[in-house]
Design an enzyme around this catalytic site. Structure first.
Site, PDB file in Angstrom:
ATOM      1  N   LYS A 198      37.207  22.240  41.109  1.00 48.75           N
ATOM      2  CA  LYS A 198      38.277  22.751  40.264  1.00 48.75           C
ATOM      3  C   LYS A 198      39.550  22.846  41.093  1.00 48.75           C
ATOM      4  CE  LYS A 198      37.919  25.956  37.321  1.00 48.75           C
ATOM      5  NZ  LYS A 198      38.761  25.134  36.423  1.00 48.75           N
ATOM      6  N   GLY A 206      42.445  20.926  40.134  1.00 48.52           N
ATOM      7  CA  GLY A 206      43.329  19.774  39.915  1.00 48.52           C
ATOM      8  C   GLY A 206      44.699  20.230  39.414  1.00 48.52           C
ATOM      9  N   GLY A 207      44.706  21.341  38.697  1.00 52.79           N
ATOM     10  CA  GLY A 207      45.966  21.902  38.192  1.00 52.79           C
ATOM     11  C   GLY A 207      46.518  22.974  39.119  1.00 52.79           C
ATOM     12  N   GLU A 220      41.314  31.144  39.048  1.00 53.00           N
ATOM     13  CA  GLU A 220      40.183  30.696  38.221  1.00 53.00           C
ATOM     14  C   GLU A 220      38.868  31.193  38.792  1.00 53.00           C
ATOM     15  OE1 GLU A 220      42.006  26.546  36.403  1.00 53.00           O
ATOM     16  OE2 GLU A 220      40.910  26.472  38.266  1.00 53.00           O
TER      17      GLU A 220
HETATM   18  C1  5RP Z   1      43.122  23.715  37.035  1.00 53.31           C
HETATM   19  C2  5RP Z   1      41.718  23.326  36.818  1.00 53.31           C
HETATM   20  C3  5RP Z   1      41.385  22.681  35.526  1.00 53.31           C
HETATM   21  O1  5RP Z   1      40.430  23.417  34.856  1.00 53.31           O
HETATM   22  C4  5RP Z   1      40.875  21.311  35.814  1.00 53.31           C
HETATM   23  O2  5RP Z   1      41.873  20.610  36.536  1.00 53.31           O
HETATM   24  C5  5RP Z   1      40.543  20.545  34.535  1.00 53.31           C
HETATM   25  O3  5RP Z   1      41.698  20.296  33.834  1.00 53.31           O
HETATM   26  P1  5RP Z   1      41.718  19.494  32.474  1.00 53.31           P
HETATM   27  O4  5RP Z   1      41.131  20.375  31.427  1.00 53.31           O
HETATM   28  O5  5RP Z   1      43.179  19.218  32.248  1.00 53.31           O
HETATM   29  O6  5RP Z   1      40.940  18.224  32.680  1.00 53.31           O
HETATM   30  O7  5RP Z   1      40.849  23.523  37.619  1.00 53.31           O
HETATM   31  O8  5RP Z   1      43.288  24.280  38.298  1.00 53.31           O
END
Ligand code: 5RP
Length: 292
Positions: free
Chosen positions: A155, A157-158, A164
């Site tokens: 986790k 990516g955002g 989280e």
């Molecule tokens: C953000 C995260 C997101 O949950 C993860 O990147 C998945 O994102 P998406 O629903 O856009 O595929 O960990 O920090």
């Protein structure tokens, strides 16, 4: 925008709700202004198999949406305190939650995992909470970048991994939602951007070097988009994306070792945290994964 487009825009009474329903679709922006080319969206429909939804959303967004709807429908109960994740999939979960709150008159409190999640909660007029008032959550729902066969997640990516993980760790059940592209046998098979590691800014170079020396691969400083320089997380920190080598890792031990490096705030490895994963498919079906 030229005069003819403006006229069409006015004629169609283009509203924010229409814009919302087209988010993620494949139709170029200028076509939003040409009602003759598009079916009129059914704004309040949440039917996962709706033909309208299938026509106007990309298959990946549709898959995210059906997974989100199923998770919210199966897990959320009246009076729940809910952790709300971040990313694009959670948007559909919050939409569904808001719909259920309205239709079923549910009382729920939502604890965000990021500024994005906070905005989603507020914009959908859901009750906002925090861990000071609600340190124990009934359930947390979030997306993931990759989920392996043991339900270990990547986790962050955002960039929201730290909050989280904190929120998920406070929940009795941690539910993961995503489209089927997130499922893998082994981490790194699908998500190629590496494992995010949130670091205190002054420590990013030593952490980079230590991670590479311990495990190999390369830990790259994540750069911002539309702003010069490194990306700054919601907590004011930097993020390294560790592209790990292709070998057999014990992720629980990797996670602990990285966390012990001074300057590391958190890793995007979520080991033994997920209770259940919902993978949405482009045909509207949802596969569920739960460890026995
Ligand atoms: C953000 C995260 C997101 O949950 C993860 O990147 C998945 O994102 P998406 O629903 O856009 O595929 O960990 O920090």
């Amino acid at each position: 925008m030229n005069a003819s487009c403006l006229w069409k825009l006015k004629k169609w009474k283009f509203s924010r709700k229409h814009a919302e329903i087209f988010r993620g679709c494949l139709i170029p922006t200028r076509d939003y202004l040409c009602p003759v080319k598009l079916p009129r969206p059914r704004i309040n429909s949440f039917c996962p198999t709706s033909q309208v939804h299938q026509r106007i959303m990309s298959p990946v967004d549709y898959a995210k949406k059906v997974a989100a709807i199923k998770a919210i429908d199966e897990y959320i109960k009246d009076n729940y305190i809910i952790g709300v994740g971040s990313g694009s999939t959670i948007v559909y979960a919050v939409e569904r939650l808001a719909q259920r709150v309205k239709d079923e008159k549910l009382h729920v409190v939502c604890v965000p995992t990021s500024y994005q999640a906070r905005q989603l909660i507020v914009n959908h007029k859901l009750q906002l909470g925090d861990l000071d008032i609600y340190p124990k959550l009934d359930c947390a729902i979030d997306g993931a970048d990759e989920v392996d066969a043991n339900m270990t997640l990547i986790k962050g990516g955002g960039g929201c991994l730290t909050q989280e993980k904190i929120v998920a760790s406070c929940a009795k059940q941690f539910i993961v939602i995503g489209d089927e592209s997130k499922e893998s046998q082994k981490l790194g098979e699908k998500y190629k951007k590496g494992i995010p590691i949130e670091v205190i800014p002054m420590a990013y170079c030593p952490v980079q070097q230590k991670v590479e020396a311990l495990f190999g691969g390369s830990a790259e400083l994540r750069m911002a988009k539309m702003k010069a320089g490194p990306l700054v997380s919601d907590n004011g920190n930097f993020i390294l994306d560790w592209k790990f080598p292709d070998s057999q890792f014990d992720w629980a031990s990797v996670n602990t070792t990285i966390k012990m490096i001074p300057g590391v705030v958190e890793t995007g490895l979520f080991v033994n945290m997920a209770s259940k994963v919902y993978y949405g498919m482009a045909d509207g079906s949802v596969r569920e994964h739960k460890l026995q």
